[in-house]
Scaffold this motif. Structure first.
Motif, mmCIF file in Angstrom:
data_model
loop_
_atom_site.group_PDB
_atom_site.id
_atom_site.type_symbol
_atom_site.label_atom_id
_atom_site.label_comp_id
_atom_site.label_asym_id
_atom_site.label_seq_id
_atom_site.Cartn_x
_atom_site.Cartn_y
_atom_site.Cartn_z
ATOM 1 N N HIS A 59 -36.227 7.562 -4.626
ATOM 2 C CA HIS A 59 -37.374 7.554 -4.534
ATOM 3 C C HIS A 59 -37.506 6.517 -3.177
ATOM 4 C CE1 HIS A 59 -38.116 9.786 -7.928
ATOM 5 N NE2 HIS A 59 -37.675 9.222 -8.804
ATOM 6 N N PRO A 60 -39.002 6.365 -2.213
ATOM 7 C CA PRO A 60 -39.140 5.707 -1.621
ATOM 8 C C PRO A 60 -39.836 5.072 -1.930
ATOM 9 C CG PRO A 60 -40.126 8.162 -0.563
ATOM 10 C CD PRO A 60 -39.663 8.287 -2.293
ATOM 11 N N LEU A 61 -39.995 3.413 -1.461
ATOM 12 C CA LEU A 61 -40.305 2.703 -1.775
ATOM 13 C C LEU A 61 -41.935 2.478 -2.338
ATOM 14 C CD1 LEU A 61 -40.261 -0.131 -2.445
ATOM 15 C CD2 LEU A 61 -40.949 -0.788 -0.052
ATOM 16 N N SER A 62 -42.824 2.184 -3.011
ATOM 17 C CA SER A 62 -43.670 2.040 -3.326
ATOM 18 C C SER A 62 -44.257 0.482 -3.389
ATOM 19 C CB SER A 62 -43.898 3.532 -4.373
ATOM 20 O OG SER A 62 -43.737 3.326 -5.713
ATOM 21 N N TYR A 63 -46.042 1.423 -3.845
ATOM 22 C CA TYR A 63 -46.831 0.348 -4.285
ATOM 23 C C TYR A 63 -47.047 0.991 -5.696
ATOM 24 C CZ TYR A 63 -48.000 -0.941 0.630
ATOM 25 O OH TYR A 63 -47.899 -2.107 2.300
ATOM 26 N N ALA A 64 -47.515 -0.486 -6.151
ATOM 27 C CA ALA A 64 -48.073 0.105 -8.246
ATOM 28 C C ALA A 64 -49.665 -0.951 -7.560
ATOM 29 C CB ALA A 64 -47.415 -0.535 -8.731
ATOM 30 N N PHE A 65 -50.814 -0.206 -7.933
ATOM 31 C CA PHE A 65 -51.492 -1.508 -8.194
ATOM 32 C C PHE A 65 -52.294 -1.140 -9.449
ATOM 33 C CE2 PHE A 65 -51.528 1.289 -4.626
ATOM 34 C CZ PHE A 65 -51.461 0.265 -3.645
ATOM 35 N N PRO A 66 -53.212 -1.872 -9.802
ATOM 36 C CA PRO A 66 -53.488 -1.907 -11.621
ATOM 37 C C PRO A 66 -54.639 -0.768 -11.454
ATOM 38 C CG PRO A 66 -54.781 -4.515 -10.348
ATOM 39 C CD PRO A 66 -53.447 -3.669 -9.056
ATOM 40 N N ALA A 67 -54.060 0.021 -12.726
ATOM 41 C CA ALA A 67 -54.888 0.569 -12.653
ATOM 42 C C ALA A 67 -56.470 0.887 -12.338
ATOM 43 C CB ALA A 67 -55.071 1.482 -13.761
ATOM 44 N N GLU A 68 -57.234 -0.129 -13.018
ATOM 45 C CA GLU A 68 -58.933 -0.098 -12.985
ATOM 46 C C GLU A 68 -59.287 0.339 -10.926
ATOM 47 O OE1 GLU A 68 -57.516 -4.323 -12.649
ATOM 48 O OE2 GLU A 68 -56.680 -2.842 -13.969
ATOM 49 N N LEU A 69 -57.949 -0.346 -10.402
ATOM 50 C CA LEU A 69 -58.795 -0.239 -8.835
ATOM 51 C C LEU A 69 -58.877 0.582 -8.117
ATOM 52 C CD1 LEU A 69 -56.919 -3.805 -7.594
ATOM 53 C CD2 LEU A 69 -59.147 -3.700 -8.726
ATOM 54 N N ALA A 70 -57.998 1.944 -9.282
ATOM 55 C CA ALA A 70 -57.598 3.382 -8.363
ATOM 56 C C ALA A 70 -58.801 4.456 -8.304
ATOM 57 C CB ALA A 70 -55.986 4.028 -9.232
ATOM 58 N N GLY A 71 -59.406 4.276 -9.458
ATOM 59 C CA GLY A 71 -61.523 4.545 -8.860
ATOM 60 C C GLY A 71 -60.527 5.769 -8.889
ATOM 61 N N ALA A 72 -61.070 7.100 -8.250
ATOM 62 C CA ALA A 72 -60.751 8.221 -8.273
ATOM 63 C C ALA A 72 -59.716 9.267 -7.805
ATOM 64 C CB ALA A 72 -62.280 8.893 -7.735
ATOM 65 N N LEU A 73 -59.228 7.646 -6.884
ATOM 66 C CA LEU A 73 -58.289 8.566 -6.603
ATOM 67 C C LEU A 73 -56.444 8.366 -7.806
ATOM 68 C CD1 LEU A 73 -57.134 5.395 -4.322
ATOM 69 C CD2 LEU A 73 -58.033 7.554 -2.870
ATOM 70 N N PRO A 74 -56.239 9.957 -7.514
ATOM 71 C CA PRO A 74 -54.848 10.092 -8.195
ATOM 72 C C PRO A 74 -53.649 9.530 -8.283
ATOM 73 C CG PRO A 74 -54.609 11.215 -6.082
ATOM 74 C CD PRO A 74 -55.651 11.064 -5.648
ATOM 75 N N ALA A 75 -53.196 9.145 -9.531
ATOM 76 C CA ALA A 75 -53.039 7.883 -10.384
ATOM 77 C C ALA A 75 -51.782 8.348 -10.547
ATOM 78 C CB ALA A 75 -53.114 6.866 -10.408
ATOM 79 N N THR A 76 -50.674 7.464 -10.761
ATOM 80 C CA THR A 76 -49.220 8.134 -11.746
ATOM 81 C C THR A 76 -49.036 6.614 -12.552
ATOM 82 O OG1 THR A 76 -48.606 9.931 -10.564
ATOM 83 C CG2 THR A 76 -47.242 9.037 -11.969
ATOM 84 N N PRO A 77 -48.756 6.826 -13.901
ATOM 85 C CA PRO A 77 -48.994 5.658 -14.455
ATOM 86 C C PRO A 77 -47.351 4.951 -13.903
ATOM 87 C CG PRO A 77 -49.835 6.798 -16.079
ATOM 88 C CD PRO A 77 -49.416 7.515 -15.129
ATOM 89 N N VAL A 78 -46.905 3.967 -13.743
ATOM 90 C CA VAL A 78 -45.941 2.916 -13.592
ATOM 91 C C VAL A 78 -44.714 2.605 -14.835
ATOM 92 C CG1 VAL A 78 -44.205 1.900 -12.717
ATOM 93 C CG2 VAL A 78 -46.339 2.126 -11.191
ATOM 94 N N PRO A 79 -44.139 2.880 -15.802
ATOM 95 C CA PRO A 79 -43.776 3.155 -16.806
ATOM 96 C C PRO A 79 -43.196 1.386 -16.863
ATOM 97 C CG PRO A 79 -43.071 4.762 -16.380
ATOM 98 C CD PRO A 79 -43.468 4.400 -15.015
ATOM 99 N N GLU A 80 -42.173 0.888 -15.816
ATOM 100 C CA GLU A 80 -41.636 -0.301 -16.421
ATOM 101 C C GLU A 80 -43.193 -1.564 -15.811
ATOM 102 O OE1 GLU A 80 -38.852 2.947 -14.676
ATOM 103 O OE2 GLU A 80 -41.064 1.689 -14.276
ATOM 104 N N ALA A 81 -44.485 -1.085 -15.448
ATOM 105 C CA ALA A 81 -45.093 -2.006 -15.683
ATOM 106 C C ALA A 81 -46.611 -1.891 -15.587
ATOM 107 C CB ALA A 81 -45.234 -2.115 -13.555
ATOM 108 N N PRO A 82 -46.683 -1.360 -17.212
ATOM 109 C CA PRO A 82 -47.922 -1.165 -17.585
ATOM 110 C C PRO A 82 -49.096 -1.651 -17.603
ATOM 111 C CG PRO A 82 -46.481 -2.164 -19.732
ATOM 112 C CD PRO A 82 -45.506 -2.520 -18.574
ATOM 113 N N GLY A 83 -50.110 -0.885 -17.460
ATOM 114 C CA GLY A 83 -50.900 -1.110 -16.405
ATOM 115 C C GLY A 83 -51.080 -0.728 -15.054
#
Length: 230
Positions: A59-83
């Motif tokens: 997979h290409p390198l990706s950012y992961a963000f605190p879930a509460e910052l994603a707002g209405a953007l589509p988002a997929t949880p990161v299993p290796e980084a809860p939250g």
């Protein structure tokens, strides 16, 4: 992307070996204390210094963000980084890291581009015409990619080249312009590319040409392709 691509240390084809041995696919999640912003239209829809980088094989390198910052953007949880969640690159119009607009994916802090003058020979022919035959070249070593030779236009029959409308972008080298070979009445498209305004780390190849593509014969004196360590 560099750690998990090509022969990177976290790829399935790593050139070196880990001690003690580690099997299976690995995922590296690490802090990335830089300001990352996502813009959609005229709105900044995400702005944080609390993101992570996720290095995942295949997979290409990706950012992961605190879930509460994603707002209405589509988002997929990161299993290796809860939250934390990832946001699709195409969910917004533009991404910025500090003041730099990004293309395709985040720049990788482990990716290095090293440009060295060398006497490795490069010979390029198209349609029976020799475009290049010199040992005054620059070899570019780029993390997880095969080395490549670039050559000063002073050693190229540039009268046989013409810029095309093709272009590409690299987060580490910049915008590439492509060139066709004009041999008599025959046009062979996109046989070469060059960086007219490269990013600082690739300044030594400013305006230099590299060659590859259908209809072009390239003989380049390069290191052996398979340098894996057993």
């Amino acid at each position: 992307m560099s750690l998990v691509a090509g022969h990177g240390p976290l790829s399935s084809r790593r050139a070196g070996r880990l001690s003690p041995p580690v099997g299976g696919s690995m995922v590296l999640v690490e802090p990335h204390p830089r300001r990352v912003r996502a813009v959609r239209g005229d709105d900044v829809v995400l702005d944080t210094e609390r993101c992570l980088l996720v290095h995942r094989e295949g997979h290409p390198l990706s950012y992961a963000f605190p879930a509460e910052l994603a707002g209405a953007l589509p988002a997929t949880p990161v299993p290796e980084a809860p939250g934390y969640v990832t946001v699709p690159w195409t969910a917004v119009d533009d991404w910025f890291e500090e003041g730099r607009r990004l293309v395709h994916y985040p720049p990788n802090p482990y990716h290095r581009v090293d440009c060295r003058p060398t006497t490795r020979r490069l010979r390029v022919t198209v349609g029976g015409e020799t475009l290049v035959d010199t040992d005054q070249t620059v070899i570019v070593f780029e993390t997880a990619l095969a080395p490549r030779l670039y050559v000063d236009p002073a050693h190229v029959r540039t009268e046989l080249l013409r810029a095309t409308d093709t272009s590409s972008y690299c987060n580490y080298k910049g915008v590439a312009t492509y060139w066709a070979a004009i041999i008599g009445e025959t046009v062979v498209p996109d046989v070469a590319w060059s960086y007219a305004e490269p990013l600082p780390e690739t300044e030594p190849i400013r305006g230099f040409f590299s060659f590859e593509g259908d209809g072009v014969s390239v003989s380049a004196e390069l290191p052996a392709a398979d340098q894996t360590f057993r």
